[in-house]
Design a protein around this motif. Structure first.
Motif, PDB file in Angstrom:
ATOM      1  N   TYR A  72       0.831  -1.207   0.000  1.00 51.33           N
ATOM      2  CA  TYR A  72       0.000   0.000   0.000  1.00 51.33           C
ATOM      3  C   TYR A  72       0.867   1.259   0.000  1.00 51.33           C
ATOM      4  N   VAL A  73       1.970   1.218   0.697  1.00 52.92           N
ATOM      5  CA  VAL A  73       2.842   2.390   0.786  1.00 52.92           C
ATOM      6  C   VAL A  73       3.743   2.508  -0.437  1.00 52.92           C
ATOM      7  N   THR A  74       4.340   1.421  -0.842  1.00 50.68           N
ATOM      8  CA  THR A  74       5.324   1.483  -1.928  1.00 50.68           C
ATOM      9  C   THR A  74       4.716   1.235  -3.303  1.00 50.68           C
ATOM     10  N   GLY A  75       3.449   0.868  -3.351  1.00 49.54           N
ATOM     11  CA  GLY A  75       2.812   0.535  -4.619  1.00 49.54           C
ATOM     12  C   GLY A  75       2.146   1.719  -5.303  1.00 49.54           C
ATOM     13  N   ASP A  76       0.968   1.465  -5.819  1.00 46.60           N
ATOM     14  CA  ASP A  76       0.217   2.416  -6.627  1.00 46.60           C
ATOM     15  C   ASP A  76      -0.082   3.718  -5.876  1.00 46.60           C
ATOM     16  N   ASN A  77       0.364   4.837  -6.445  1.00 42.44           N
ATOM     17  CA  ASN A  77       0.166   6.143  -5.810  1.00 42.44           C
ATOM     18  C   ASN A  77      -1.307   6.476  -5.634  1.00 42.44           C
ATOM     19  N   ALA A  78      -2.108   6.237  -6.667  1.00 46.08           N
ATOM     20  CA  ALA A  78      -3.534   6.589  -6.607  1.00 46.08           C
ATOM     21  C   ALA A  78      -4.239   5.808  -5.496  1.00 46.08           C
ATOM     22  N   ARG A  79      -3.919   4.549  -5.353  1.00 48.36           N
ATOM     23  CA  ARG A  79      -4.527   3.737  -4.294  1.00 48.36           C
ATOM     24  C   ARG A  79      -4.174   4.285  -2.924  1.00 48.36           C
ATOM     25  N   LEU A  80      -2.929   4.665  -2.740  1.00 45.16           N
ATOM     26  CA  LEU A  80      -2.483   5.218  -1.460  1.00 45.16           C
ATOM     27  C   LEU A  80      -3.181   6.546  -1.167  1.00 45.16           C
ATOM     28  N   ILE A  81      -3.306   7.386  -2.162  1.00 42.91           N
ATOM     29  CA  ILE A  81      -4.000   8.670  -1.995  1.00 42.91           C
ATOM     30  C   ILE A  81      -5.456   8.426  -1.606  1.00 42.91           C
ATOM     31  N   LYS A  82      -6.103   7.454  -2.246  1.00 48.44           N
ATOM     32  CA  LYS A  82      -7.503   7.130  -1.919  1.00 48.44           C
ATOM     33  C   LYS A  82      -7.654   6.660  -0.478  1.00 48.44           C
ATOM     34  N   VAL A  83      -6.666   5.944   0.031  1.00 50.16           N
ATOM     35  CA  VAL A  83      -6.713   5.489   1.431  1.00 50.16           C
ATOM     36  C   VAL A  83      -6.789   6.703   2.356  1.00 50.16           C
ATOM     37  N   VAL A  84      -5.975   7.709   2.082  1.00 41.56           N
ATOM     38  CA  VAL A  84      -5.992   8.909   2.927  1.00 41.56           C
ATOM     39  C   VAL A  84      -7.307   9.656   2.751  1.00 41.56           C
ATOM     40  N   LEU A  85      -7.770   9.793   1.526  1.00 42.52           N
ATOM     41  CA  LEU A  85      -9.012  10.530   1.264  1.00 42.52           C
ATOM     42  C   LEU A  85     -10.246   9.828   1.832  1.00 42.52           C
ATOM     43  N   ASN A  86     -10.308   8.506   1.682  1.00 42.77           N
ATOM     44  CA  ASN A  86     -11.514   7.753   2.036  1.00 42.77           C
ATOM     45  C   ASN A  86     -11.429   6.998   3.350  1.00 42.77           C
ATOM     46  N   GLY A  87     -10.212   6.710   3.808  1.00 42.32           N
ATOM     47  CA  GLY A  87     -10.055   5.887   4.991  1.00 42.32           C
ATOM     48  C   GLY A  87     -10.463   4.447   4.705  1.00 42.32           C
ATOM     49  N   PHE A  88     -10.606   3.674   5.765  1.00 40.31           N
ATOM     50  CA  PHE A  88     -11.086   2.287   5.689  1.00 40.31           C
ATOM     51  C   PHE A  88     -12.156   2.110   6.750  1.00 40.31           C
ATOM     52  N   SER A  89     -13.231   1.441   6.398  1.00 38.46           N
ATOM     53  CA  SER A  89     -14.270   1.200   7.397  1.00 38.46           C
ATOM     54  C   SER A  89     -14.537  -0.290   7.587  1.00 38.46           C
ATOM     55  N   GLU A  90     -13.714  -1.111   6.980  1.00 40.14           N
ATOM     56  CA  GLU A  90     -13.873  -2.560   7.120  1.00 40.14           C
ATOM     57  C   GLU A  90     -12.505  -3.210   7.170  1.00 40.14           C
ATOM     58  N   ASN A  91     -12.480  -4.503   7.439  1.00 40.76           N
ATOM     59  CA  ASN A  91     -11.204  -5.214   7.457  1.00 40.76           C
ATOM     60  C   ASN A  91     -10.508  -5.066   6.116  1.00 40.76           C
ATOM     61  N   VAL A  92      -9.191  -4.958   6.180  1.00 47.35           N
ATOM     62  CA  VAL A  92      -8.404  -4.864   4.961  1.00 47.35           C
ATOM     63  C   VAL A  92      -7.226  -5.818   5.066  1.00 47.35           C
ATOM     64  N   ASP A  93      -6.948  -6.501   3.987  1.00 44.35           N
ATOM     65  CA  ASP A  93      -5.786  -7.383   3.925  1.00 44.35           C
ATOM     66  C   ASP A  93      -4.663  -6.652   3.202  1.00 44.35           C
ATOM     67  N   ILE A  94      -3.510  -6.594   3.854  1.00 44.23           N
ATOM     68  CA  ILE A  94      -2.333  -5.960   3.275  1.00 44.23           C
ATOM     69  C   ILE A  94      -1.179  -6.931   3.398  1.00 44.23           C
ATOM     70  N   ASP A  95      -0.697  -7.365   2.273  1.00 46.20           N
ATOM     71  CA  ASP A  95       0.443  -8.274   2.211  1.00 46.20           C
ATOM     72  C   ASP A  95       0.250  -9.503   3.088  1.00 46.20           C
ATOM     73  N   GLY A  96      -0.960 -10.082   3.047  1.00 47.28           N
ATOM     74  CA  GLY A  96      -1.244 -11.321   3.763  1.00 47.28           C
ATOM     75  C   GLY A  96      -1.643 -11.170   5.213  1.00 47.28           C
ATOM     76  N   GLU A  97      -1.690  -9.967   5.718  1.00 49.09           N
ATOM     77  CA  GLU A  97      -2.105  -9.715   7.098  1.00 49.09           C
ATOM     78  C   GLU A  97      -3.420  -8.949   7.089  1.00 49.09           C
ATOM     79  N   SER A  98      -4.287  -9.250   8.056  1.00 52.55           N
ATOM     80  CA  SER A  98      -5.583  -8.583   8.150  1.00 52.55           C
ATOM     81  C   SER A  98      -5.554  -7.520   9.247  1.00 52.55           C
ATOM     82  N   TYR A  99      -6.150  -6.358   8.937  1.00 56.70           N
ATOM     83  CA  TYR A  99      -6.202  -5.243   9.883  1.00 56.70           C
ATOM     84  C   TYR A  99      -7.651  -4.800  10.011  1.00 56.70           C
TER      85      TYR A  99
END
Length: 150
Positions: A72-99
């Protein structure tokens, strides 16, 4: 003769004072470019991100994802920007780990602020990502609003 020496002394003193003022003014000029972006981004990180993602960017296991070399940090810029703009309201899997912790949207931040904080994160914690620009954030924000309106 005394008046002449006094005049020279005062003139010399004024020139020294002016030189000191110029030197101080140069020293107080804000940094520009990447250095300024990283410094501004760090300040924003400390105010808005530190509590969840921690001082070292390590996050909190199973709650808040780390910012250290994740896709999420080192990958697609647009996806990372959307994370900041929209946040997360559900579980998310990042590199095989769930948050599971909710990340609030930070769309109240200005484009430059988002660019700076993301540049800081992509250049810190061992990351070697490219800088994010305010122009990139503005473009993603514009597309994001259009999708939200539909």
């Amino acid at each position: 003769m005394t008046k002449y020496l006094l005049t020279i002394f005062l003139a010399f003193g004024c020139f020294q004072l002016m030189a000191q003022v110029k030197t101080r003014a140069k020293a107080k000029r804000p940094a520009t470019g990447l250095t300024a972006s990283i410094a501004n981004g760090k300040a924003i990180y400390l105010n808005h991100c530190l509590t969840c993602h921690q001082a070292d960017g390590g996050g909190v296991p199973n709650m808040n994802p780390p910012l250290i070399k994740t896709s999420y940090v080192t990958g697609d810029n647009a996806r990372l920007i959307k994370v900041v703009l929209n946040g997360f309201s559900e579980n998310v899997d990042i590199d095989g780990e769930s948050y599971s912790n909710v990340m609030p949207a930070h769309d109240f931040l200005k484009d430059r602020e988002i660019a700076d904080v993301l540049t800081y994160v992509r250049k810190s914690f061992g990351n070697k990502g490219s800088a994010i620009t305010a122009v990139q954030v503005k473009a993603v924000r514009g597309k994001n609003k259009k999708k939200a309106a539909i």
